[in-house]
Design a protein around this motif. Structure first.
Motif, PDB file in Angstrom:
ATOM      1  N   ALA A  29     -10.638 -29.793 -23.914  1.00  0.00           N
ATOM      2  CA  ALA A  29     -10.255 -30.679 -22.810  1.00  0.00           C
ATOM      3  C   ALA A  29     -10.204 -29.931 -21.479  1.00  0.00           C
ATOM      4  CB  ALA A  29      -8.902 -31.329 -23.100  1.00  0.00           C
ATOM      5  N   ASP A  30      -9.739 -28.678 -21.499  1.00  0.00           N
ATOM      6  CA  ASP A  30      -9.587 -27.903 -20.262  1.00  0.00           C
ATOM      7  C   ASP A  30     -10.872 -27.200 -19.827  1.00  0.00           C
ATOM      8  OD1 ASP A  30      -6.967 -28.713 -20.086  1.00  0.00           O
ATOM      9  OD2 ASP A  30      -6.113 -26.817 -20.800  1.00  0.00           O
ATOM     10  N   GLY A  31     -11.840 -27.091 -20.726  1.00  0.00           N
ATOM     11  CA  GLY A  31     -13.111 -26.467 -20.372  1.00  0.00           C
ATOM     12  C   GLY A  31     -13.132 -24.957 -20.494  1.00  0.00           C
ATOM     13  N   PHE A  32     -12.126 -24.377 -21.128  1.00  0.00           N
ATOM     14  CA  PHE A  32     -12.080 -22.940 -21.386  1.00  0.00           C
ATOM     15  C   PHE A  32     -11.148 -22.707 -22.564  1.00  0.00           C
ATOM     16  CE2 PHE A  32      -8.956 -23.875 -18.053  1.00  0.00           C
ATOM     17  CZ  PHE A  32      -7.786 -23.352 -18.597  1.00  0.00           C
ATOM     18  N   ILE A  33     -11.261 -21.516 -23.161  1.00  0.00           N
ATOM     19  CA  ILE A  33     -10.410 -21.171 -24.301  1.00  0.00           C
ATOM     20  C   ILE A  33      -9.210 -20.392 -23.791  1.00  0.00           C
ATOM     21  CG2 ILE A  33     -10.289 -19.965 -26.504  1.00  0.00           C
ATOM     22  CD1 ILE A  33     -13.289 -20.506 -26.844  1.00  0.00           C
ATOM     23  N   HIS A  34      -8.027 -20.888 -24.126  1.00  0.00           N
ATOM     24  CA  HIS A  34      -6.759 -20.268 -23.727  1.00  0.00           C
ATOM     25  C   HIS A  34      -6.436 -19.080 -24.644  1.00  0.00           C
ATOM     26  CE1 HIS A  34      -5.288 -23.674 -21.176  1.00  0.00           C
ATOM     27  NE2 HIS A  34      -6.127 -24.348 -21.940  1.00  0.00           N
ATOM     28  N   PHE A  35      -6.034 -17.975 -24.050  1.00  0.00           N
ATOM     29  CA  PHE A  35      -5.532 -16.820 -24.785  1.00  0.00           C
ATOM     30  C   PHE A  35      -4.183 -16.435 -24.202  1.00  0.00           C
ATOM     31  CE2 PHE A  35     -10.087 -16.507 -25.406  1.00  0.00           C
ATOM     32  CZ  PHE A  35     -10.209 -16.110 -26.722  1.00  0.00           C
ATOM     33  N   SER A  36      -3.513 -15.516 -24.873  1.00  0.00           N
ATOM     34  CA  SER A  36      -2.231 -14.989 -24.407  1.00  0.00           C
ATOM     35  C   SER A  36      -2.221 -13.478 -24.583  1.00  0.00           C
ATOM     36  CB  SER A  36      -1.069 -15.565 -25.236  1.00  0.00           C
ATOM     37  OG  SER A  36      -1.002 -16.957 -25.130  1.00  0.00           O
ATOM     38  N   THR A  37      -1.389 -12.816 -23.798  1.00  0.00           N
ATOM     39  CA  THR A  37      -1.086 -11.410 -24.056  1.00  0.00           C
ATOM     40  C   THR A  37      -0.054 -11.386 -25.170  1.00  0.00           C
ATOM     41  OG1 THR A  37       0.755 -11.316 -22.499  1.00  0.00           O
ATOM     42  CG2 THR A  37      -1.468 -10.836 -21.613  1.00  0.00           C
ATOM     43  N   ILE A  38       0.240 -10.207 -25.708  1.00  0.00           N
ATOM     44  CA  ILE A  38       1.239 -10.129 -26.767  1.00  0.00           C
ATOM     45  C   ILE A  38       2.609 -10.562 -26.251  1.00  0.00           C
ATOM     46  CG2 ILE A  38       1.829  -7.690 -26.477  1.00  0.00           C
ATOM     47  CD1 ILE A  38       1.559  -9.765 -29.770  1.00  0.00           C
ATOM     48  N   GLY A  39       2.892 -10.312 -24.981  1.00  0.00           N
ATOM     49  CA  GLY A  39       4.164 -10.743 -24.416  1.00  0.00           C
ATOM     50  C   GLY A  39       4.253 -12.249 -24.229  1.00  0.00           C
ATOM     51  N   GLN A  40       3.116 -12.909 -24.053  1.00  0.00           N
ATOM     52  CA  GLN A  40       3.076 -14.360 -23.845  1.00  0.00           C
ATOM     53  C   GLN A  40       2.943 -15.144 -25.155  1.00  0.00           C
ATOM     54  OE1 GLN A  40      -0.423 -14.158 -21.424  1.00  0.00           O
ATOM     55  NE2 GLN A  40       0.715 -14.131 -19.484  1.00  0.00           N
ATOM     56  N   ALA A  41       2.399 -14.502 -26.186  1.00  0.00           N
ATOM     57  CA  ALA A  41       2.057 -15.211 -27.421  1.00  0.00           C
ATOM     58  C   ALA A  41       3.248 -15.885 -28.114  1.00  0.00           C
ATOM     59  CB  ALA A  41       1.328 -14.276 -28.376  1.00  0.00           C
ATOM     60  N   PRO A  42       4.428 -15.254 -28.221  1.00  0.00           N
ATOM     61  CA  PRO A  42       5.534 -15.951 -28.874  1.00  0.00           C
ATOM     62  C   PRO A  42       5.949 -17.244 -28.153  1.00  0.00           C
ATOM     63  CG  PRO A  42       5.944 -13.599 -28.870  1.00  0.00           C
ATOM     64  CD  PRO A  42       4.745 -13.832 -27.989  1.00  0.00           C
TER      65      PRO A  42
END
Length: 112
Positions: A29-42
């Motif tokens: 839906a957003d047109g890109f794949i969302h990722f996180s850093t290890i600090g953001q992932a939880p």
């Protein structure tokens, strides 16, 4: 630097079967794949996958994604990694289950 993607089991199975993925429904839906850093992932897991079992945590070496990876402001203005192409199976350095224990996802030791 490692970045992380949380996939539901069917999304992970599809990537393994076809070798490519446009991501989860929110990514499409957003047109890109969302990722996180290890600090953001939880926080990502708690916000978008609360109470969900059968998740996989994928570790991706950000340097392998080249110019298709952009760091853009998102939640609270923090910069999040976004991939503007399909994710391929060779992009994935490793994948591990992300178990749910007492309602909280348990991130693997050494995920950094």
């Amino acid at each position: 630097m490692m970045i992380y993607k949380i996939f539901r089991q069917p999304e992970w199975d599809a990537l393994r079967a076809t070798g490519t993925s446009t991501g989860a429904p929110v990514d499409i839906a957003d047109g890109f794949i969302h990722f996180s850093t290890i600090g953001q992932a939880p926080e990502t897991a708690a916000k978008h996958f609360a109470g969900e079992a059968d998740l996989m945590l994928l570790g991706i070496d950000a340097t392998r994604l080249g110019d298709d990876l952009r760091w853009e402001p998102s939640r609270g203005g923090a910069l999040f990694p976004h991939l503007y192409r399909e994710l391929t199976l060779p992009d994935v350095a490793w994948a591990q289950p992300l178990p749910l224990l007492d309602g909280k996802h348990q991130f693997p030791a050494g995920a950094e």
